[in-house]
Design a protein around this motif. Structure first.
Motif, short mmCIF file in Angstrom:
data_model
loop_
_atom_site.label_atom_id
_atom_site.label_comp_id
_atom_site.label_asym_id
_atom_site.label_seq_id
_atom_site.Cartn_x
_atom_site.Cartn_y
_atom_site.Cartn_z
N ALA A 140 36.51 29.42 21.26
CA ALA A 140 37.74 29.86 20.60
C ALA A 140 38.39 31.03 21.30
CB ALA A 140 37.43 30.23 19.15
N SER A 141 37.64 31.73 22.16
CA SER A 141 38.22 32.90 22.82
C SER A 141 37.47 33.21 24.11
CB SER A 141 38.17 34.12 21.90
OG SER A 141 36.84 34.52 21.65
N SER A 171 43.23 22.86 28.40
CA SER A 171 43.08 21.73 27.48
C SER A 171 42.09 22.08 26.39
CB SER A 171 42.62 20.48 28.24
OG SER A 171 41.33 20.70 28.80
N GLY A 172 42.05 21.26 25.37
CA GLY A 172 41.17 21.47 24.24
C GLY A 172 41.88 21.08 22.95
N ALA A 173 41.34 21.50 21.83
CA ALA A 173 41.94 21.18 20.54
C ALA A 173 43.05 22.14 20.16
CB ALA A 173 40.84 21.19 19.47
N CYS A 174 43.28 23.16 20.97
CA CYS A 174 44.27 24.19 20.65
C CYS A 174 45.69 23.70 20.94
CB CYS A 174 43.99 25.47 21.42
SG CYS A 174 43.93 25.24 23.20
N SER A 175 46.65 24.33 20.26
CA SER A 175 48.06 24.02 20.47
C SER A 175 48.74 25.03 21.38
CB SER A 175 48.79 23.98 19.13
OG SER A 175 48.63 25.21 18.44
N SER A 176 48.15 26.21 21.52
CA SER A 176 48.69 27.28 22.36
C SER A 176 47.62 28.36 22.47
CB SER A 176 49.98 27.85 21.74
OG SER A 176 49.74 28.32 20.42
N TRP A 177 47.99 29.48 23.09
CA TRP A 177 47.02 30.58 23.19
C TRP A 177 47.74 31.92 23.07
CZ3 TRP A 177 47.08 33.78 27.76
CH2 TRP A 177 47.92 33.32 28.79
N ARG A 178 46.96 32.95 22.82
CA ARG A 178 47.53 34.28 22.70
C ARG A 178 46.77 35.26 23.61
NH1 ARG A 178 47.53 36.68 17.07
NH2 ARG A 178 48.75 34.80 16.67
N LEU A 179 47.44 36.34 23.97
CA LEU A 179 46.89 37.30 24.92
C LEU A 179 46.97 38.71 24.33
CD1 LEU A 179 45.89 38.05 27.81
CD2 LEU A 179 48.30 38.11 28.51
N GLY A 180 45.85 39.39 24.32
CA GLY A 180 45.83 40.75 23.80
C GLY A 180 44.62 41.50 24.29
N VAL A 181 44.18 42.45 23.50
CA VAL A 181 42.98 43.24 23.78
C VAL A 181 42.17 43.30 22.49
CG1 VAL A 181 44.04 44.66 25.57
CG2 VAL A 181 44.19 45.39 23.19
N PRO A 182 40.87 43.61 22.57
CA PRO A 182 40.09 43.77 21.35
C PRO A 182 40.74 44.79 20.41
CG PRO A 182 38.63 43.68 23.24
CD PRO A 182 40.02 43.76 23.78
N GLY A 183 40.94 44.41 19.17
CA GLY A 183 41.64 45.27 18.24
C GLY A 183 43.14 45.14 18.30
N GLY A 184 43.64 44.32 19.22
CA GLY A 184 45.08 44.10 19.35
C GLY A 184 45.35 42.65 19.70
N SER A 185 44.93 41.75 18.85
CA SER A 185 45.09 40.31 19.08
C SER A 185 46.56 39.96 19.26
CB SER A 185 44.51 39.54 17.89
OG SER A 185 44.73 38.15 18.05
N GLN A 222 48.69 41.05 21.34
CA GLN A 222 49.57 42.18 21.66
C GLN A 222 50.52 41.87 22.81
OE1 GLN A 222 47.51 45.92 21.97
NE2 GLN A 222 49.14 46.92 23.13
N TYR A 223 50.07 41.02 23.74
CA TYR A 223 50.88 40.73 24.92
C TYR A 223 51.43 39.31 24.96
CZ TYR A 223 49.18 45.23 26.40
OH TYR A 223 48.90 46.58 26.45
N GLY A 224 51.30 38.59 23.85
CA GLY A 224 51.92 37.28 23.78
C GLY A 224 51.21 36.35 22.83
N THR A 225 52.01 35.54 22.09
CA THR A 225 51.46 34.51 21.21
C THR A 225 52.24 33.23 21.43
OG1 THR A 225 52.97 35.12 19.41
CG2 THR A 225 50.82 36.22 19.45
N GLY A 226 51.65 32.11 21.00
CA GLY A 226 52.31 30.82 21.16
C GLY A 226 52.54 30.44 22.61
N ASP A 253 37.47 52.02 29.44
CA ASP A 253 37.63 50.74 30.13
C ASP A 253 37.73 49.62 29.10
OD1 ASP A 253 37.37 52.11 32.51
OD2 ASP A 253 35.24 51.65 32.75
N THR A 254 38.73 48.75 29.27
CA THR A 254 39.06 47.79 28.22
C THR A 254 39.29 46.40 28.81
OG1 THR A 254 40.11 49.54 26.91
CG2 THR A 254 40.67 47.27 26.33
N PRO A 255 38.76 45.34 28.16
CA PRO A 255 39.01 43.97 28.62
C PRO A 255 40.29 43.41 28.02
CG PRO A 255 37.46 43.91 26.82
CD PRO A 255 37.78 45.38 27.07
N LEU A 256 40.70 42.26 28.51
CA LEU A 256 41.74 41.46 27.88
C LEU A 256 41.07 40.40 27.00
CD1 LEU A 256 44.21 40.89 30.86
CD2 LEU A 256 44.46 42.51 28.96
N LEU A 257 41.77 40.03 25.94
CA LEU A 257 41.25 39.04 24.99
C LEU A 257 42.19 37.84 24.96
CD1 LEU A 257 39.30 38.18 22.70
CD2 LEU A 257 40.81 39.44 21.11
#
Length: 236
Positions: A137-138, A163-177, A179-183, A205-209
Motif C-alpha cells: 500500500a505504500s 500497476s496494481g489495484a490502485c487508481s492513483s498515488w500520492r506523494l508526501g512525507v511521514p506525517g504529511g501524507s 503533501q506534494y501531490g494526490t491523485g 533526515d526525512t524520507p519521502l512517502l
C-alpha cells in the motif's frame, strides 16, 4: 614573462621569438578555465595519464607535482601541468560528483548560489532518486531530505508504469501524507510538480512517502527530485 592580471595568461613580449608558443599556452589556459569543468576537487594524486585540457582542483593533502600547488587549478597541457589560481566568484562543474561549485576565495563550495567573504553560503540543491514501487500500500524511501534543509518542493515522473489495484498515488512525507501531490497518474510519463506552499523546514533526515490510492501497488518505477535550500556557516 609578463602575465595578464586575472587569468595569468602569458603575454607576447616585444621582439619575442617563438611567439606562437606563448599564444598557444594562453589559449590552452583559456580553454580550461572558461566554462570550467573540473574532473575532481578531491583527488590528491595526479593522474598517471591525462588528456590536454583536463583540469583538477588541487585539494589539501595533494602529493607529487601537485604538493606545492594546493588551492590552484591543475591543467594538463602539452604533456605537463600548468597551474591557475582561481578567484572568488569563479564557477565550475565537478564532474566526478556531478555538482556545481562556486569559489569563495579560499576553496570550492558545492551547490552555492552566494557566499560571504568568510565562507557563509546559501546552497541550492536537487536530490534525485529512482524509486521502485513494489507490492503493498505504500513505499517509504531512504531519508533523502537532509537535516536542516528547507524544501521548496518535490517533482517526479513515472519511468515505468505503475500497476496494481490502485487508481492513483500520492506523494508526501511521514506525517504529511499527500503533501506534494494526490491523485497522481500511473502511466509512463505521468508527472508531479509539488510545491511546498510555504517553504518547509526539516530538522532531521526525512524520507519521502509514496502511497497507493484506492488499493495497493504491484509494480512500477518513479524518479523523484527534492528541490531544497541549505545554509553553510562562516569560517572562524
Amino acid at each position: 614573462m609578463a602575465n595578464t592580471a586575472n587569468l595569468g595568461l602569458p603575454l607576447v613580449m616585444e621582439a619575442q621569438a617563438q611567439k606562437h608558443v606563448t599564444v598557444n599556452a594562453a589559449l590552452a589556459r583559456l580553454d580550461a578555465v572558461c566554462k570550467t569543468t573540473l574532473l575532481s576537487v578531491t583527488q590528491t594524486t595526479p593522474p598517471v595519464s591525462a588528456v590536454d585540457g583536463a583540469a583538477y582542483g588541487v585539494p589539501q593533502g595533494a602529493s607529487g607535482v601537485w604538493a606545492a600547488e594546493v588551492g590552484k587549478l591543475a591543467v594538463f597541457d602539452n604533456g605537463g601541468w600548468v597551474y591557475v589560481t582561481p578567484a572568488a566568484g569563479w564557477r565550475g562543474w565537478v564532474a566526478d560528483q556531478g555538482v556545481p561549485v562556486l569559489h569563495d576565495g579560499q576553496g570550492w563550495v558545492a551547490h552555492a548560489v552566494a557566499v560571504s567573504p568568510n565562507g557563509a553560503a546559501s546552497l541550492m540543491q536537487v536530490i534525485e532518486v529512482d524509486v521502485p514501487v513494489g507490492t503493498g500500500a505504500s513505499v517509504t524511501t531512504a531519508a533523502i531530505i537532509p537535516a536542516r534543509s528547507v524544501v521548496l518542493g518535490v517533482t517526479g515522473i513515472v519511468t515505468s508504469a505503475v500497476s496494481g489495484a490502485c487508481s492513483s498515488w500520492r506523494l508526501g512525507v511521514p506525517g504529511g501524507s499527500g503533501q506534494y501531490g494526490t491523485g497522481l497518474g500511473l502511466g509512463l510519463g505521468s508527472w508531479v510538480e509539488g510545491l511546498s506552499g510555504q517553504p518547509q523546514a526539516f530538522y532531521a533526515d526525512t524520507p519521502l512517502l509514496i502511497e497507493a490510492e484506492g488499493g495497493s501497488f504491484a509494480v512500477g518505477n518513479l524518479r523523484l527530485a527534492v528541490h531544497l535550500m541549505r545554509l553553510q556557516v562562516p569560517r572562524v
